[in-house]
Write a protein that holds these residues in place. Structure first.
Motif, mmCIF file in Angstrom:
data_model
loop_
_atom_site.group_PDB
_atom_site.id
_atom_site.type_symbol
_atom_site.label_atom_id
_atom_site.label_comp_id
_atom_site.label_asym_id
_atom_site.label_seq_id
_atom_site.Cartn_x
_atom_site.Cartn_y
_atom_site.Cartn_z
ATOM 1 N N THR A 191 88.682 51.541 64.590
ATOM 2 C CA THR A 191 88.907 50.200 65.141
ATOM 3 C C THR A 191 88.000 49.943 66.329
ATOM 4 O O THR A 191 87.415 48.859 66.468
ATOM 5 N N THR A 192 87.890 50.939 67.227
ATOM 6 C CA THR A 192 87.007 50.798 68.394
ATOM 7 C C THR A 192 85.565 50.591 67.951
ATOM 8 O O THR A 192 84.862 49.714 68.482
ATOM 9 N N ARG A 193 85.137 51.361 66.995
ATOM 10 C CA ARG A 193 83.758 51.241 66.502
ATOM 11 C C ARG A 193 83.518 49.853 65.906
ATOM 12 O O ARG A 193 82.525 49.192 66.214
ATOM 13 N N SER A 194 84.431 49.408 65.040
ATOM 14 C CA SER A 194 84.263 48.109 64.388
ATOM 15 C C SER A 194 84.269 46.962 65.396
ATOM 16 O O SER A 194 83.439 46.047 65.322
ATOM 17 N N SER A 195 85.203 47.032 66.351
ATOM 18 C CA SER A 195 85.306 45.974 67.357
ATOM 19 C C SER A 195 84.068 45.946 68.252
ATOM 20 O O SER A 195 83.553 44.872 68.603
ATOM 21 N N MET A 196 83.573 47.120 68.627
ATOM 22 C CA MET A 196 82.379 47.187 69.469
ATOM 23 C C MET A 196 81.151 46.684 68.724
ATOM 24 O O MET A 196 80.296 46.011 69.310
ATOM 25 N N LEU A 197 81.055 46.969 67.420
ATOM 26 C CA LEU A 197 79.905 46.494 66.645
ATOM 27 C C LEU A 197 79.847 44.974 66.620
ATOM 28 O O LEU A 197 78.773 44.372 66.684
ATOM 29 N N ASP A 198 81.017 44.333 66.523
ATOM 30 C CA ASP A 198 81.059 42.865 66.531
ATOM 31 C C ASP A 198 80.591 42.305 67.866
ATOM 32 O O ASP A 198 79.876 41.299 67.924
ATOM 33 N N LEU A 228 88.541 44.585 73.431
ATOM 34 C CA LEU A 228 89.816 45.258 73.651
ATOM 35 C C LEU A 228 90.983 44.760 72.789
ATOM 36 O O LEU A 228 91.919 45.518 72.550
ATOM 37 N N ILE A 229 90.962 43.498 72.350
ATOM 38 C CA ILE A 229 92.117 42.950 71.643
ATOM 39 C C ILE A 229 92.503 43.780 70.405
ATOM 40 O O ILE A 229 93.661 44.211 70.280
ATOM 41 N N PRO A 230 91.585 44.049 69.467
ATOM 42 C CA PRO A 230 91.963 44.905 68.323
ATOM 43 C C PRO A 230 92.363 46.307 68.744
ATOM 44 O O PRO A 230 93.259 46.915 68.139
ATOM 45 N N ILE A 231 91.708 46.827 69.784
ATOM 46 C CA ILE A 231 92.030 48.183 70.248
ATOM 47 C C ILE A 231 93.448 48.228 70.803
ATOM 48 O O ILE A 231 94.214 49.153 70.508
ATOM 49 N N ILE A 232 93.815 47.224 71.602
ATOM 50 C CA ILE A 232 95.167 47.165 72.155
ATOM 51 C C ILE A 232 96.197 47.032 71.041
ATOM 52 O O ILE A 232 97.283 47.624 71.092
ATOM 53 N N THR A 233 95.876 46.259 70.011
ATOM 54 C CA THR A 233 96.794 46.102 68.880
ATOM 55 C C THR A 233 97.097 47.445 68.233
ATOM 56 O O THR A 233 98.263 47.774 67.970
ATOM 57 N N ILE A 234 96.063 48.230 67.979
ATOM 58 C CA ILE A 234 96.262 49.539 67.343
ATOM 59 C C ILE A 234 97.019 50.477 68.267
ATOM 60 O O ILE A 234 97.940 51.193 67.835
ATOM 61 N N ILE A 235 96.668 50.485 69.552
ATOM 62 C CA ILE A 235 97.359 51.357 70.506
ATOM 63 C C ILE A 235 98.841 50.999 70.575
ATOM 64 O O ILE A 235 99.711 51.873 70.565
ATOM 65 N N GLY A 236 99.146 49.692 70.645
ATOM 66 C CA GLY A 236 100.543 49.259 70.697
ATOM 67 C C GLY A 236 101.306 49.628 69.447
ATOM 68 O O GLY A 236 102.455 50.087 69.519
ATOM 69 N N ASP A 293 101.788 41.887 72.650
ATOM 70 C CA ASP A 293 101.355 40.489 72.495
ATOM 71 C C ASP A 293 101.116 39.828 73.848
ATOM 72 O O ASP A 293 100.155 39.072 74.026
ATOM 73 N N LEU A 294 101.994 40.107 74.807
ATOM 74 C CA LEU A 294 101.842 39.510 76.132
ATOM 75 C C LEU A 294 100.633 40.094 76.864
ATOM 76 O O LEU A 294 100.012 39.412 77.684
ATOM 77 N N LEU A 295 100.304 41.338 76.550
ATOM 78 C CA LEU A 295 99.151 41.974 77.194
ATOM 79 C C LEU A 295 97.844 41.316 76.781
ATOM 80 O O LEU A 295 96.861 41.353 77.522
ATOM 81 N N TYR A 296 97.835 40.705 75.587
ATOM 82 C CA TYR A 296 96.639 40.001 75.147
ATOM 83 C C TYR A 296 96.210 38.950 76.176
ATOM 84 O O TYR A 296 95.019 38.768 76.456
ATOM 85 N N ALA A 297 97.211 38.220 76.711
ATOM 86 C CA ALA A 297 96.912 37.148 77.661
ATOM 87 C C ALA A 297 96.317 37.693 78.958
ATOM 88 O O ALA A 297 95.541 37.005 79.629
ATOM 89 N N VAL A 298 96.670 38.932 79.304
ATOM 90 C CA VAL A 298 96.122 39.546 80.516
ATOM 91 C C VAL A 298 94.679 39.967 80.288
ATOM 92 O O VAL A 298 93.806 39.778 81.139
#
Length: 317
Positions: A191-198, A228-236, A293-298
């Motif tokens: 996920t980190t790799r894919s998100s960073m590539l974008d 970070l958004i996709p990464i946070i999703t996976i971590i959560g 979900d709330l962390l996304y806004a931060v």
């Protein structure tokens, strides 16, 4: 934002009802009951019926379920058939060990996966990229129970560096945390790799480089923050899953957590303890996912702006 939080909390009610209903009725369909565990040797049929009556197991399952949920409405999660202790107190006694193991496991996963994913993304298509993905997949491919036993043999029995089980000292958490963390590593790395590539393809990174900003700052401050958004999703999601109880790992390392509690309760057909533990776990997971979900806004001000814009439209509508 407040309306969203209230809505999510209200949605927990049907989830709890559905989960408790399934658990209660599946436990009833399973062969045997708690009487088989509690009955002394040589107990007569009359003795068994007396124990069953005392536990209320002679009543239809739907009646027992309605009574249990009625108690839940008053904050009573019942009493364990076997230990005769309050279900809520028993769960809360085991929860700290699971929370400690969960956060330690997620920390291991983050420390291994995020740097590996960034390294792989910045070297896309190279030998290093392929090796990084292979390393991540090895972590996913190894079953937790096998890796746990291997770590015990090497680092506990042979080297004597860490305890083989239990939760007596701080070092007791090292082996189970590594066991779970390496299992989570593959998904988070990819996920980190894919998100960073974008993100690395975006124009603003080229602008930052053109201004003479060092590459490390470009990657860690500009690129990673926006990835970070996709990464946070996976971590959560992973944190919620581990908090639900890592049954195999807790069993292998004799870890006194929620997962092991639920397994032991299932083996003893302790319906109140199983149902109460799973209900509490469901509530905990729902709260964790809400916080994610709330962390996304931060992390991303654009998401917070969407909440504010929706609220403004409703006021003027």
């Amino acid at each position: 934002m407040h309306r969203y939080i209230i809505k999510r909390l209200l949605l927990m009610i049907p989830v709890i009802i559905g989960v408790s209903f399934l658990v209660f009725f599946i436990m009833d369909l399973a062969p045997g009951d708690a009487v088989d565990i509690l009955a002394p040797e040589g107990a007569t049929a009359e003795d068994l019926e007396a124990i069953r009556h005392d536990l209320g197991l002679d009543q239809p399952v739907i009646v027992r379920y309605v009574k249990y949920m009625g108690g839940m409405l008053h904050g009573d999660m019942g009493v364990s058939y076997v230990s005769k202790t309050d279900v809520f107190d028993t769960y809360m006694e085991k929860l700290p060990a699971t929370i400690k193991l969960s956060f330690a496991s997620i920390l291991v996963s983050i420390l291994l996966s995020v740097p590996l994913g960034i390294y792989s993304a910045t070297r896309q298509g190279t030998v290093q990229d392929n090796i990084s993905m292979i390393v991540a997949m090895i972590g996913l491919s190894m079953p937790n129970f096998w890796l746990g036993l291997l770590l015990i043999i090497v680092f506990s029995l042979n080297l004597g560096w860490f305890p083989s089980g239990g939760d007596q000292t701080l070092s007791s958490i090292v082996l189970p945390a590594i066991t779970i963390g390496t299992g989570l590593m593959a998904t988070l790395t990819r996920t980190t790799r894919s998100s960073m590539l974008d993100v690395l393809k975006q124009e603003y990174l080229r602008t930052a480089r053109a201004k003479g900003i060092p590459e490390k700052i470009v990657i860690t401050s500009h690129a990673l923050r926006n990835a970070l958004i996709p990464i946070i999703t996976i971590i959560g999601t992973q944190l919620a899953g581990v908090l639900g109880g890592s049954v195999l790992t807790e069993t292998v390392f004799a870890w006194p957590g929620v997962g092991r509690l639920i397994v032991d309760s299932l083996n003893m057909r302790d319906t109140p303890l199983v149902t109460g533990s799973i209900i509490m776990t469901t509530i905990l997971l729902s709260i964790i996912l809400l916080l994610v979900d709330l962390l996304y806004a931060v992390v991303d001000p654009r998401i917070k702006a969407q909440y504010v814009a929706k609220r403004g439209k409703k006021k003027h509508g």
